[in-house]
Design a protein around this motif. Structure first.
Motif, PDB file in Angstrom:
ATOM      1  N   GLY A  23     -52.806 -20.063 -45.733  1.00 53.94           N
ATOM      2  CA  GLY A  23     -52.283 -20.186 -44.381  1.00 53.94           C
ATOM      3  C   GLY A  23     -51.003 -19.409 -44.129  1.00 53.94           C
ATOM      4  N   GLU A  24     -50.338 -18.937 -45.170  1.00 54.14           N
ATOM      5  CA  GLU A  24     -49.087 -18.196 -44.984  1.00 54.14           C
ATOM      6  C   GLU A  24     -49.378 -16.707 -44.911  1.00 54.14           C
ATOM      7  OE1 GLU A  24     -46.795 -21.231 -44.493  1.00 54.14           O
ATOM      8  OE2 GLU A  24     -45.901 -19.235 -44.646  1.00 54.14           O
ATOM      9  N   TYR A  25     -48.737 -16.049 -43.969  1.00 56.88           N
ATOM     10  CA  TYR A  25     -48.899 -14.602 -43.886  1.00 56.88           C
ATOM     11  C   TYR A  25     -48.008 -13.944 -44.934  1.00 56.88           C
ATOM     12  CZ  TYR A  25     -51.646 -14.974 -39.655  1.00 56.88           C
ATOM     13  OH  TYR A  25     -52.647 -15.256 -38.764  1.00 56.88           O
ATOM     14  N   LEU A  26     -48.597 -13.082 -45.711  1.00 56.45           N
ATOM     15  CA  LEU A  26     -47.869 -12.470 -46.824  1.00 56.45           C
ATOM     16  C   LEU A  26     -47.130 -11.230 -46.356  1.00 56.45           C
ATOM     17  CD1 LEU A  26     -50.667 -12.719 -49.502  1.00 56.45           C
ATOM     18  CD2 LEU A  26     -48.689 -14.210 -49.219  1.00 56.45           C
ATOM     19  N   CYS A  27     -45.903 -11.147 -46.819  1.00 54.87           N
ATOM     20  CA  CYS A  27     -45.096 -10.016 -46.363  1.00 54.87           C
ATOM     21  C   CYS A  27     -44.454  -9.222 -47.475  1.00 54.87           C
ATOM     22  CB  CYS A  27     -43.998 -10.525 -45.430  1.00 54.87           C
ATOM     23  SG  CYS A  27     -44.669 -10.927 -43.817  1.00 54.87           S
ATOM     24  N   SER A  28     -44.686  -9.615 -48.695  1.00 53.14           N
ATOM     25  CA  SER A  28     -44.047  -8.869 -49.779  1.00 53.14           C
ATOM     26  C   SER A  28     -45.081  -7.987 -50.462  1.00 53.14           C
ATOM     27  CB  SER A  28     -43.449  -9.840 -50.791  1.00 53.14           C
ATOM     28  OG  SER A  28     -43.059  -9.135 -51.933  1.00 53.14           O
ATOM     29  N   ILE A  29     -44.616  -6.870 -50.954  1.00 56.32           N
ATOM     30  CA  ILE A  29     -45.518  -5.917 -51.592  1.00 56.32           C
ATOM     31  C   ILE A  29     -46.096  -6.492 -52.883  1.00 56.32           C
ATOM     32  CG2 ILE A  29     -43.867  -4.649 -53.045  1.00 56.32           C
ATOM     33  CD1 ILE A  29     -45.086  -2.075 -52.034  1.00 56.32           C
ATOM     34  N   ASP A  30     -45.348  -7.377 -53.523  1.00 54.75           N
ATOM     35  CA  ASP A  30     -45.838  -7.985 -54.757  1.00 54.75           C
ATOM     36  C   ASP A  30     -46.941  -9.004 -54.458  1.00 54.75           C
ATOM     37  OD1 ASP A  30     -42.445  -8.033 -55.918  1.00 54.75           O
ATOM     38  OD2 ASP A  30     -44.028  -6.552 -56.304  1.00 54.75           O
ATOM     39  N   ASP A  31     -46.898  -9.588 -53.277  1.00 55.08           N
ATOM     40  CA  ASP A  31     -47.897 -10.607 -52.929  1.00 55.08           C
ATOM     41  C   ASP A  31     -49.281 -10.018 -52.738  1.00 55.08           C
ATOM     42  OD1 ASP A  31     -45.572 -12.465 -50.839  1.00 55.08           O
ATOM     43  OD2 ASP A  31     -45.979 -12.554 -52.994  1.00 55.08           O
ATOM     44  N   ILE A  32     -49.333  -8.762 -52.388  1.00 51.34           N
ATOM     45  CA  ILE A  32     -50.647  -8.171 -52.067  1.00 51.34           C
ATOM     46  C   ILE A  32     -51.211  -7.383 -53.246  1.00 51.34           C
ATOM     47  CG2 ILE A  32     -50.256  -8.105 -49.593  1.00 51.34           C
ATOM     48  CD1 ILE A  32     -49.662  -5.122 -49.865  1.00 51.34           C
ATOM     49  N   SER A  33     -50.721  -7.644 -54.444  1.00 51.23           N
ATOM     50  CA  SER A  33     -51.240  -6.944 -55.627  1.00 51.23           C
ATOM     51  C   SER A  33     -52.729  -7.186 -55.779  1.00 51.23           C
ATOM     52  CB  SER A  33     -50.553  -7.459 -56.893  1.00 51.23           C
ATOM     53  OG  SER A  33     -49.192  -7.289 -56.804  1.00 51.23           O
ATOM     54  N   GLY A  34     -53.452  -6.133 -55.992  1.00 51.07           N
ATOM     55  CA  GLY A  34     -54.878  -6.246 -56.255  1.00 51.07           C
ATOM     56  C   GLY A  34     -55.697  -6.750 -55.088  1.00 51.07           C
ATOM     57  N   MET A  35     -55.172  -6.620 -53.907  1.00 51.34           N
ATOM     58  CA  MET A  35     -55.878  -7.144 -52.737  1.00 51.34           C
ATOM     59  C   MET A  35     -57.206  -6.421 -52.519  1.00 51.34           C
ATOM     60  SD  MET A  35     -54.521  -7.410 -48.862  1.00 51.34           S
ATOM     61  CE  MET A  35     -54.820  -5.723 -48.471  1.00 51.34           C
ATOM     62  N   ALA A  36     -57.274  -5.178 -52.916  1.00 49.58           N
ATOM     63  CA  ALA A  36     -58.477  -4.384 -52.657  1.00 49.58           C
ATOM     64  C   ALA A  36     -59.715  -4.986 -53.312  1.00 49.58           C
ATOM     65  CB  ALA A  36     -58.285  -2.963 -53.162  1.00 49.58           C
ATOM     66  N   GLU A  37     -59.488  -5.742 -54.343  1.00 50.27           N
ATOM     67  CA  GLU A  37     -60.612  -6.334 -55.069  1.00 50.27           C
ATOM     68  C   GLU A  37     -61.378  -7.336 -54.200  1.00 50.27           C
ATOM     69  OE1 GLU A  37     -61.105  -8.835 -59.170  1.00 50.27           O
ATOM     70  OE2 GLU A  37     -59.192  -7.876 -58.760  1.00 50.27           O
ATOM     71  N   VAL A  38     -60.638  -8.098 -53.384  1.00 49.01           N
ATOM     72  CA  VAL A  38     -61.293  -9.153 -52.593  1.00 49.01           C
ATOM     73  C   VAL A  38     -61.318  -8.861 -51.098  1.00 49.01           C
ATOM     74  CG1 VAL A  38     -61.004 -11.016 -54.237  1.00 49.01           C
ATOM     75  CG2 VAL A  38     -59.153 -10.484 -52.672  1.00 49.01           C
ATOM     76  N   LYS A  39     -60.392  -8.036 -50.658  1.00 52.34           N
ATOM     77  CA  LYS A  39     -60.357  -7.694 -49.227  1.00 52.34           C
ATOM     78  C   LYS A  39     -60.458  -6.172 -49.095  1.00 52.34           C
ATOM     79  CE  LYS A  39     -59.742 -11.913 -48.058  1.00 52.34           C
ATOM     80  NZ  LYS A  39     -60.990 -12.590 -47.773  1.00 52.34           N
ATOM     81  N   PRO A  40     -61.618  -5.618 -49.350  1.00 53.89           N
ATOM     82  CA  PRO A  40     -61.706  -4.152 -49.392  1.00 53.89           C
ATOM     83  C   PRO A  40     -61.488  -3.483 -48.043  1.00 53.89           C
ATOM     84  CG  PRO A  40     -63.884  -5.117 -49.631  1.00 53.89           C
ATOM     85  CD  PRO A  40     -62.916  -6.248 -49.656  1.00 53.89           C
ATOM     86  N   TYR A  41     -61.918  -4.142 -46.977  1.00 55.25           N
ATOM     87  CA  TYR A  41     -61.797  -3.478 -45.670  1.00 55.25           C
ATOM     88  C   TYR A  41     -60.361  -3.447 -45.193  1.00 55.25           C
ATOM     89  CZ  TYR A  41     -66.814  -3.929 -45.753  1.00 55.25           C
ATOM     90  OH  TYR A  41     -68.125  -3.843 -46.130  1.00 55.25           O
ATOM     91  N   VAL A  42     -59.669  -4.535 -45.400  1.00 54.91           N
ATOM     92  CA  VAL A  42     -58.250  -4.553 -45.011  1.00 54.91           C
ATOM     93  C   VAL A  42     -57.478  -3.555 -45.870  1.00 54.91           C
ATOM     94  CG1 VAL A  42     -56.182  -5.972 -44.857  1.00 54.91           C
ATOM     95  CG2 VAL A  42     -58.378  -6.940 -44.254  1.00 54.91           C
TER      96      VAL A  42
END
Lengths: 475, 478, 520
Positions: free
Chosen positions: A343-362
């Protein structure tokens, strides 16, 4: 009689929007974040339509102008506001917070900026700019905790004072020299004689106010700080709307003051500073909103540098350049609206590590728009770079060209860190499901991007035509 | 309208649509992506068929690009995107597609198969676009567009540990792209043409002296930024040695080919006299680079680095051949590159298979091929073909290229031969170590040999190479 | 005619190389021998009937570099190919009785391919055909060798030789645009000298002449069948044929030819030394083969042609070298009988007035004597060596003719007495037991130290200084530091403090005032 003032419809609608929302807030018991989103959507949409329909209907008063130039910029601001408000509504829904303050203040900013763009009276300009700044500072406080609110108040005070000094000093100084509030008389004054030192200081103060609003160096510190502190809707709104309006107002003012050499020198220095700080800041910051604020600083710096060689063609090129940037940054913020964890919007670059694995379109969206910032073909940024280079080649500013592209590599370093975090780093935790509207937003943005890239000539010709009216019809 | 007028656009778009399809396809729980592989192979095979059709229709007696098609893009400046192809670019395009056909089956076992396959397709699409570009703007577009996909590829699939290497790779190539972009814009600004500026027209433009220096210096700098010329070789050397995936390795090592190809296209044979000294300086630096990299390849124990140094030596040979003041050996360079790319691809996939088996079974590197006859045979064959034995078109075409180089500059030819000897020795040393049975005992664990189908597939590639040796011009004249 | 033979050989090789079964090996090899005999007979009939033809296949039809594959049936090609066919029959014949070789059929097929490649070399009328056939022979030789250490040396030496040849022909082609051997004599260019040196070097290395005998000697580790192919149907012969084909291009007074002659003579001497001091029979065989190549190079340079006697000697040499592993019961007898035959042939060859021929004979005798010593020494009958030495002396008298008996006889008796006193077999026993001498490959080590080590050393130095020190540790780290400093400075200046706000505001005011002053 009313027909004469029909060109004021956008501003009136926006003002009405504020009143209606206030009334709803006061009297309606069942209020959701969507309520205010719907209201503002309706009014802003209608304002946009009226702006487009009545783009060349002038009220023919000496305090207000409605031309294709002003209509163009107001349309862009209103479209941007619509998109931004839509996603902001989703944010408020997800956070389960009241959106009244956001939409109210946002609409107030819109009214002020539309007035600032279209007004031909210094006082109105001053009031509009002042309201914009103060309301913007207030808007940035949405979502702050108590400690941050205290800090915010102190910042507002300091920056408010600085801004106020420049604004009042500038307007007062110009009035003192020209003895007039109206643009046509001021125009005549500055086109007939060479500006003195005090003229230059006064003009510079006013110009600096607008640059202050845009967040151009060396007056960018407040912008970067509120980018860290402000909630995502506020940060995106301010980062998108203020610079757009700032460019419109700045162009008008430079034209008004006959582009004195002192202003060009200011633009040169401030532009260089913005470009350098923006490029380095992109690599230095860890907060995503700050990163893209620094990217905005970089691009605003380039616009300012272009303005240092002010002529009709340059203004057209710089507007096109900025529009291209706007489409990309809009895409970035849409992506940021899709990144959430519990529920929290992430704003740090460290928080989005490896995001491509699960959110490829974003992640792809972030990648594509970042590449667009760098001008990687065949994305929109390449067109932007093309207009930029053509513009500077025409005025033979080769050293500026080399400087900008060297700093672009620094910017590339910063954006590559982001891409690295999204694609290459190990994923630390999961992400929430992305709202479908984000995907739709990205899809529409991508389609628009594709359309512009495949057939840019048509759009460019229309943009040039609108911008050119400033120089043909005048003030 | 004849289908051939848009065939080049179709050639570029087929793998691109394949990329989109694979990107949106689903992976199963084991992250296998059988549909994706099938689609990728289908797309590449379609393109090979299209290239085959072009091969039958191309007119060898005609100089210059054929099957030209143009698309209006921008009015101010007047930019027309043009595509065209000749036998030289056709051979390279065919080789690149065959590379992917060979490498794709080995991509299934990667940790990120979907990303690898989709990005490989995207790269093929961009490389095809690069090879068929006929005007300078589309040349620039594809020249730069391949950077980001490659960056993502080497970062995810390549599993590079040090991010500084990746950043360095991107930024160095990005600088080269920026220079090319500025050159292209300058040309359009000062020589607006109603039909766009074709690649072959650049040399014929009349420019003031200062612009000549800028334009040609910029073109050389931009294209050379892709080639590992000393002392700017470090970016690709460090990346290459660290990449863990064979397909990623091959795609990254196609980057220097783009630089060589670009230099061929800009026809420095007609470069203005005022900047002709740049060519001499370039030749000297290229020769030094060859020697330098060949020597480092000899002492480096990493097999990938050896292959990289071997590739670099040959790329520089092709570069020097392209810079000769004659058009006659262009076709030879094209055929050599065709055979060269296929050989390198097979060597790399075999070496990667060996490495994986070695790590899986925790074996010593020495003598690992002693009990795997199929791999041993293939590896030996392709190594011998790589070092220049008459087993492929590389042999006779390299002979012609070197003959011309000797004629042009004997000392340069001598340096090239020394570099070839050193890099060949490096590859043979590797082969020897793999087959050195001093450390192998009868009761040691062995790697499992490749399957029969893979053996047959790779053997047929070997047969293709042998056929290319016997008929280096592929029966289409010369 | 030749093209027919060539194609038949290719088909025969292609048909048999795939056979991997254990049964019927001898039968198939026998069938191959039979087929080869028929081919030989047929080919000989062609010579007798005077069938001459010129077949040319247009391989590359480019107008800039046309290349054809020529298979001209001439008298010369008959004279060169017939011995080859004999040789391959002999090699396959000896292969049948070789118990160690498991893949007789494959080896036999490789021998057939080698002959085909040699035919291509013999018939070559242009440099490309020579180059291609030489390289094919190398590849086939590589396939024949089934020991990794032998392969390593083989391929390294021959790679160098091939690249030298490649470079030589590339220089000739590049400068003169001629690849036909006939027309190459018209090529006069300043780099012709380099090309000549490279051709000589290539042949020198390929034939395993001193001091490049390393790879050749290493093939002793293989079994007899494979050794035969490598010694008589592969690169050493290819090197010789190469010089034979291009000798017209090289001026007679070219110093490289002189050096090659001396190298051939040194090979002979080295062969004798090896024949005496090396223990293993297989190694002695190779040293003996080495002396043969020393002989034929000298014969070529002295007489410019290959007489029938030398060709016969070639075939007899093959037989002799395969008898080295004969059993004790028949060895002595077979050696002496064969030696007498050799003697008869050589006597005829002496009419060429070539002093190398007796030296070759000495080499053969020494080797055979040594082999006999090794065979019998386990019976502790060391005197056999001396007795055989005596037999050698008698044979030498036979060679030089009866009229010279007195001088040589006395010399010989003196030598016999000396040997009895010195008893060199004791010294030899010690040498045979010394593994360092037996396994020493000094020349390979020298080449490694002279050529390979400096390159490796230079490569290491370059990597350390340039890649590591200059680029990685200096340039790149500076860049990284500068970026880091700028980034830290940015971070410091953009901390949310009043001081920074003041600094930036003052900077702004400063810009305004400065610009306004400059712009007035």
């Amino acid at each position: 009689m009313l027909v004469k003032y029909i060109s004021l419809l956008p501003e009136c609608l926006l003002a009405l929007n504020i009143i209606v929302m206030m009334l709803v807030h006061l009297f309606r018991t069942e209020q959701t974040p969507k309520t205010f989103m719907t209201i503002s959507k309706f009014f802003i949409g209608t304002a946009l339509v009226s702006c487009i329909v009545f783009y060349n209907l002038d009220v023919k008063e000496n305090w207000y102008i409605n031309s294709p130039y002003t209509a163009f910029f107001k349309s862009v601001i209103l479209v941007t506001a619509l998109v931004s408000n839509f996603f902001a509504g989703k944010w408020f829904l997800n956070q389960n917070r009241s959106s009244f303050v956001y939409y109210e203040l946002g609409s107030l900013i819109l009214v002020s900026l539309c007035m600032a763009i279209s007004c031909t009276h210094l006082c109105i300009l001053g009031v509009a700019l002042g309201i914009t700044f103060l309301v913007g500072m207030k808007l940035s406080c949405i979502g702050d905790n108590v400690i941050e609110q205290d800090t915010a108040k102190k910042e507002q005070l300091i920056y408010g004072i600085i801004f106020g000094v420049f604004l009042i000093g500038g307007i007062a100084g110009i009035y003192y020299q020209t003895h007039s509030w109206f643009y046509d008389e001021i125009y005549t004054y500055y086109h007939q004689q060479k500006s003195s030192f005090y003229d230059n200081v006064a003009i510079a103060s006013l110009i600096v106010c607008v640059m202050f609003l845009m967040g151009v160096a060396p007056f960018h510190l407040w912008f970067i700080q509120i980018a860290r502190r402000a909630a995502l809707p506020s940060a995106s709104y301010l980062n998108l709307i203020l610079p757009t309006a700032g460019i419109a107002i700045l162009t008008m003012l430079i034209y008004l003051f006959n582009a004195p050499e002192s202003i060009k020198r200011i633009f040169l220095i401030c532009g260089c500073l913005s470009v350098v700080l923006g490029a380095i800041g992109t690599g230095n910051r860890k907060n995503l909103k700050q990163i893209f604020t620094c990217v905005g600083l970089f691009y605003d710096g380039i616009i300012i540098l272009l303005f240092s060689c002010f002529n009709e063609k340059i203004v057209q090129q710089s507007t096109i350049y900025y529009l291209i940037y706007l489409i990309s940054i809009l895409g970035i913020y849409i992506c940021l609206y899709g990144i959430r964890k519990r529920g929290e919007y992430l704003c740090s670059i460290d928080d989005i590590s490896g995001m491509a694995e699960v959110k490829p379109y974003v992640a792809s969206g972030l990648l594509i728009f970042s590449a667009s910032f760098l001008g990687i073909p065949p994305l929109l940024g390449m067109l932007g770079n093309l207009t930029l280079v053509n513009g500077l080649l025409v005025v033979k500013q080769y050293d500026l060209l080399i400087f900008i592209f060297i700093m672009l590599t620094f910017l590339a370093y910063g954006l590559l860190k982001l891409i690295k975090s999204v694609y290459f780093d190990k994923r630390l935790y999961g992400f929430d499901r992305v709202d479908k509207s984000v995907y739709w937003g990205l899809f529409i943005n991508a389609c628009f991007l594709l359309w512009v890239v495949t057939d840019p000539g048509r759009i460019w010709a229309n943009v040039r035509m609108f911008i050119g009216t400033l120089f043909t019809t005048g003030i | 309208m004849e289908i051939t007028s848009h065939i080049l656009l179709i050639l570029m778009l087929v793998p691109f649509f394949g990329f989109l399809f694979v990107l949106m396809s689903q992976e199963d729980k084991q992250k296998k992506i059988y549909n994706g592989v099938a689609v990728a192979e289908f797309a590449v095979c379609c393109n090979i068929l299209l290239l085959g059709k072009l091969l039958t229709e191309i007119d060898l007696s005609q100089n210059g690009l054929q099957f030209l098609s143009s698309y209006n893009w921008l009015e101010q400046p007047h930019i027309k995107i043009s595509f065209g192809i000749d036998i030289f670019s056709l051979m390279i395009a065919l080789a690149i597609h065959l590379m992917l056909v060979i490498g794709l089956p080995f991509a299934k076992n990667s940790q990120h198969p979907k990303l690898l396959i989709s990005l490989s397709l995207l790269m093929i699409s961009l490389l095809t676009g690069f090879l068929i570009s006929a005007d300078i703007f589309s040349f620039y577009i594809f020249f730069t567009a391949m950077l980001f996909p490659l960056f993502v590829l080497i970062g995810t699939v390549g599993e590079i540990r040090k991010s500084s290497w990746m950043f360095r790779f991107f930024i160095y190539n990005f600088l080269g792209s920026i220079i090319l972009f500025l050159v292209v814009c300058t040309l359009y600004q000062y020589h607006p043409q109603t039909e766009g500026i074709l690649l072959e027209q650049v040399a014929k433009l009349r420019l003031p002296r200062i612009y000549e220096y800028w334009i040609w210096g910029g073109i050389f700098a931009a294209l050379l930024s892709r080639i590992p010329i000393w002392p700017f070789h470090y970016w690709i050397a460090s990346i290459t040695g660290a990449i863990q995936n064979p397909l990623a390795f091959l795609l990254v090592n196609l980057i220097p080919l783009t630089g060589v190809y670009g230099l061929v296209r800009f026809c420095p044979k007609t470069v203005p006299e005022s900047v002709s000294y740049m060519l001499t300086v370039l030749e000297i630096i290229a020769a030094i680079s060859m020697l330098f990299i060949a020597m480092i390849g000899l002492i480096n124990k990493d097999n990938r680095y050896k292959l990289f140094s071997f590739m670099t030596v040959y790329y520089i040979i092709f570069l020097l051949g392209a810079l000769l003041p004659t058009n006659r050996i262009l076709l030879n360079i094209g055929y050599s590159i065709f055979a060269f790319l296929i050989i390198i691809t097979v060597l790399e996939v075999l070496a990667d298979y060996i490495r994986e088996e070695q790590q899986r079974n925790n074996l010593n590197f020495y003598g690992i091929l002693c009990y795997s006859p199929r791999i041993a045979l293939l590896y030996s064959f392709f190594t011998l073909a790589a070092v220049g034995f008459p087993l492929s078109a590389l042999f006779i075409n390299n002979f012609v290229i070197l003959s011309y180089l000797f004629r042009y500059n004997f000392n340069l030819g001598l340096v090239i031969m020394i570099a070839i000897i050193v890099s060949s020795a490096s590859l043979l040393k590797e082969l020897y170590l793999l087959k050195d049975n001093r450390y192998v005992h009868s009761d040691s664990v062995c790697i499992s040999d490749i399957s029969r189908s893979v053996f047959i597939g790779l053997s047929s590639i070997g047969v293709l190479l042998l056929i290319s040796f016997f008929n280096p011009l592929l029966g289409i004249g010369g | 005619m030749v093209i027919n033979i060539f194609l038949i050989l290719l088909c025969l090789g292609a048909a048999t190389i795939w056979y991997q079964g254990i049964r019927f090996q001898k039968f198939i090899v026998s069938a191959i021998i039979l087929l080869l005999s028929i081919i030989l007979f047929y080919f000989n009939q062609g010579l007798q009937s005077g069938v001459f033809s010129q077949y040319s296949y247009g391989w590359l039809t480019s107008k800039y570099y046309p290349v054809s594959l020529d298979f001209f049936t001439t008298k010369e090609s008959y004279h060169l190919i017939i011995p080859l066919l004999f040789a391959v029959i002999l090699c396959n014949f000896f292969s049948i009785s070789n118990q160690i070789e498991r893949q007789k059929v494959s080896v036999s097929a490789l021998s057939v391919f080698s002959v085909a490649a040699l035919i291509m070399l013999i018939c070559g009328q242009n440099t490309i055909q020579l180059l291609v056939s030489v390289c094919f022979i190398d590849v086939l030789g590589f396939c024949v060798i089934n020991n990794i250490n032998a392969r390593r040396q083989y391929i390294f030496y021959n790679l160098l030789a091939d690249l030298a040849l490649f470079m030589a022909f590339a220089i000739l082609w590049g400068n003169c645009r001629i690849n036909s051997l006939v027309n190459l004599t018209e090529c006069h260019h300043s780099y012709n000298n380099v090309a000549e040196w490279l051709i000589v070097l290539s042949a020198w290395i390929k034939s395993g002449l001193f001091p490049f005998q390393g790879y050749f000697v290493r093939t002793a580790i293989l079994n007899d069948s494979r050794q035969n192919i490598l010694s008589f149907l592969s690169t050493p012969l290819a090197g010789f044929l190469l010089i034979y084909k291009v000798k017209s291009l090289i001026p007679d007074d070219f110093i490289g030819i002189e050096i090659l002659k001396y190298a051939a003579q040194a090979s002979l001497v080295w062969g004798i030394i090896g024949g005496i001091f090396i223990n293993r029979l297989a190694d002695r065989k190779i040293y003996m083969n080495m002396t043969f190549y020393g002989l034929i190079y000298n014969v070529l340079f002295y007489s410019q042609t290959l007489s029938r006697e030398i060709v016969a000697l070639f075939l007899i040499h093959i037989i002799l070298s395969n008898l080295i592993r004969a059993t004790r019961r028949y060895a002595t007898g077979i050696f002496i009988v064969t030696f007498l035959v050799v003697g008869a042939v050589v006597n005829a060859a002496l009419s060429l007035n070539n002093p190398i021929v007796p030296l070759y004979l000495v080499a053969v005798m020494v080797t055979l004597s040594g082999c006999l010593f090794v065979l019998y020494s386990s019976d502790q009958e060391e005197n056999h060596w001396i007795n055989l030495f005596l037999a050698m002396g008698i044979s030498l008298m036979f060679l030089y003719g009866i009229k010279t008996v007195p001088t040589s006889f006395y010399l010989w008796m003196g030598g016999y007495v000396l040997l009895n006193l010195l008893q060199p077999y004791k010294l030899l026993t010690k040498i045979y037991a010394n593994q360092n001498i037996q396994q020493a490959d000094g020349f390979s080590k020298i080449f490694y130290i002279l050529f390979v080590s400096p390159v490796e050393f230079l490569g290491r130095i370059l990597w350390l200084t340039i890649d590591f020190l200059i680029i990685e540790r200096t340039l790149l780290s500076w860049l990284a530091k500068i970026t880091g400093i700028l980034s830290q400075l940015f971070g410091y200046l953009h901390k949310p403090t009043y001081k920074n706000a003041l600094i930036f505001t003052l900077i702004g005011i400063g810009i305004i005032l400065y610009s306004s002053w400059q712009g007035k």
